[in-house]
Structure formats: C-alpha cells, structure tokens
Design a protein around this motif. Structure first.
Motif, PDB file in Angstrom:
ATOM      1  N   ALA A 128      -6.116  10.604  -3.503  1.00 55.63           N
ATOM      2  CA  ALA A 128      -6.647   9.516  -4.331  1.00 55.63           C
ATOM      3  C   ALA A 128      -5.946   8.191  -4.061  1.00 55.63           C
ATOM      4  CB  ALA A 128      -6.527   9.874  -5.815  1.00 55.63           C
ATOM      5  N   ALA A 129      -4.717   8.242  -3.542  1.00 57.66           N
ATOM      6  CA  ALA A 129      -3.926   7.026  -3.312  1.00 57.66           C
ATOM      7  C   ALA A 129      -3.960   6.564  -1.856  1.00 57.66           C
ATOM      8  CB  ALA A 129      -2.484   7.261  -3.761  1.00 57.66           C
ATOM      9  N   LYS A 159       0.838  -1.205   0.000  1.00 59.59           N
ATOM     10  CA  LYS A 159       0.000   0.000   0.000  1.00 59.59           C
ATOM     11  C   LYS A 159       0.870   1.252   0.000  1.00 59.59           C
ATOM     12  CE  LYS A 159      -3.734   2.182   2.634  1.00 59.59           C
ATOM     13  NZ  LYS A 159      -4.638   2.035   3.785  1.00 59.59           N
ATOM     14  N   SER A 160       1.920   1.257   0.802  1.00 59.88           N
ATOM     15  CA  SER A 160       2.812   2.414   0.869  1.00 59.88           C
ATOM     16  C   SER A 160       3.576   2.600  -0.438  1.00 59.88           C
ATOM     17  CB  SER A 160       3.786   2.277   2.035  1.00 59.88           C
ATOM     18  OG  SER A 160       3.080   2.366   3.252  1.00 59.88           O
ATOM     19  N   ASP A 193       0.789  10.378   4.621  1.00 62.90           N
ATOM     20  CA  ASP A 193       0.806   9.100   3.910  1.00 62.90           C
ATOM     21  C   ASP A 193      -0.071   8.116   4.692  1.00 62.90           C
ATOM     22  OD1 ASP A 193       2.330   7.935   5.979  1.00 62.90           O
ATOM     23  OD2 ASP A 193       4.117   7.676   4.752  1.00 62.90           O
ATOM     24  N   PRO A 194      -0.276   6.900   4.207  1.00 63.31           N
ATOM     25  CA  PRO A 194      -1.160   5.963   4.913  1.00 63.31           C
ATOM     26  C   PRO A 194      -0.722   5.613   6.337  1.00 63.31           C
ATOM     27  CG  PRO A 194      -0.869   5.252   2.644  1.00 63.31           C
ATOM     28  CD  PRO A 194       0.105   6.386   2.878  1.00 63.31           C
ATOM     29  N   ASP A 195       0.549   5.871   6.675  1.00 63.75           N
ATOM     30  CA  ASP A 195       1.047   5.568   8.020  1.00 63.75           C
ATOM     31  C   ASP A 195       1.143   6.789   8.914  1.00 63.75           C
ATOM     32  OD1 ASP A 195       1.950   2.562   8.051  1.00 63.75           O
ATOM     33  OD2 ASP A 195       2.444   3.373   6.078  1.00 63.75           O
ATOM     34  N   ALA A 252       2.240   6.857  -6.707  1.00 66.83           N
ATOM     35  CA  ALA A 252       1.199   7.793  -7.153  1.00 66.83           C
ATOM     36  C   ALA A 252       1.647   9.245  -7.012  1.00 66.83           C
ATOM     37  CB  ALA A 252      -0.093   7.557  -6.365  1.00 66.83           C
ATOM     38  N   LEU A 253       2.593   9.504  -6.099  1.00 66.82           N
ATOM     39  CA  LEU A 253       3.114  10.862  -5.909  1.00 66.82           C
ATOM     40  C   LEU A 253       4.265  11.183  -6.854  1.00 66.82           C
ATOM     41  CD1 LEU A 253       3.170  11.306  -2.041  1.00 66.82           C
ATOM     42  CD2 LEU A 253       1.325  11.760  -3.654  1.00 66.82           C
TER      43      LEU A 253
END
Length: 146
Positions: A96-97, A19-20, A119-121, A26-27
C-alpha cells in the motif's frame, strides 16, 4: 570496556527520500529527527536497529562504488515479527505504501513463516515469524521443515 549495546545501522541509497521515509513509516519504523536532514533520514526499528536512508548524493560521499540498480539484489534484510499476522500486515502495508509484495515465494515451514517485499528502491526485506519455542531452543527444529 563500554556497556553500550551492540547496534546496527543499515545504510541504504534511495532515489526519493520523502517517498522512502513515508514507506518505512508505513511499515512501523519511526523517524529520528536528530539524525535526519534533507539528505538522509534515520529510521528506527528498535533501540539497537536503525535504517539510514540516504539520497544518492549523500551515499556517494561514503563510497565511489556504483549504486546497484533497483532490479538487482545484494542482500535480503530479515525482520523478526511476533506473529504470522504481523508478517502479513507488514507485507500489506508495504504494498500500500509503494513497495512490492511477495517478490519471492512465501516460505511456510510450520514453525517459521516469511514473505519478501521490495522497498521503492528495490531493497529486499523479509519479515518473518518463528515459533518462540524453536527460536529459544525449547523445541527442536522439525527435520522436514526446511
């Protein structure tokens, strides 16, 4: 003395490596497979700037200190971009990511523009643009801007 360029490797613990990796791609980061495996991935921003995303287990091999919860902030990592539009595009891509856009108020000082993402974390990134004339000293920093 070596002629090697000065480089930075930012090491970040991540809960879900795939996922990361997708988030950073995506960035606009690219994966360097020579330095990536199922425990970590080297994500390249430039020839001298790398982000090493590491599984929690891999991270624990470097330190006994606890991994900070995603709700905390220790550092904000700023990325200089070429335009205001590039800043907005990165923030939109982050949202979006799986990231979070505008976790802090947008900063618009005229000569400098920035937004913050998670970020996701929960790691804070601050894409920003600065007028090149101000950045390289050809123009003064406006007194009322900061």
């Amino acid at each position: 003395m070596s002629d090697s360029p000065k480089m930075i490797f930012v090491n970040l613990p991540v809960a879900d490596l795939a996922k990361s990796k997708a988030f950073y791609e995506a960035l606009g980061f690219t994966n360097e497979p020579r330095f990536s495996d199922d425990t970590g991935a080297a994500m390249v921003w430039s020839e001298t700037i790398f982000v090493m995303i590491l599984s929690h287990e891999k991270w624990k091999g470097f330190t006994d200190r606890p991994i900070a919860p995603a709700t905390s902030s220790e550092v904000s990592l700023a990325l200089a971009l070429g335009s205001r539009e590039a800043v907005d595009a990165m923030v939109e891509a982050a949202a979006a990511a799986g990231g979070t856009a505008d976790i802090n108020p947008v900063q618009d000082h005229g000569f400098m523009y920035g937004r913050d993402i998670l970020d996701p974390d929960g790691h804070v990134w601050g894409p920003f643009w600065m007028d090149p004339a101000v950045a390289n000293g050809e123009a003064p920093v406006p007194e009322t801007s900061l």
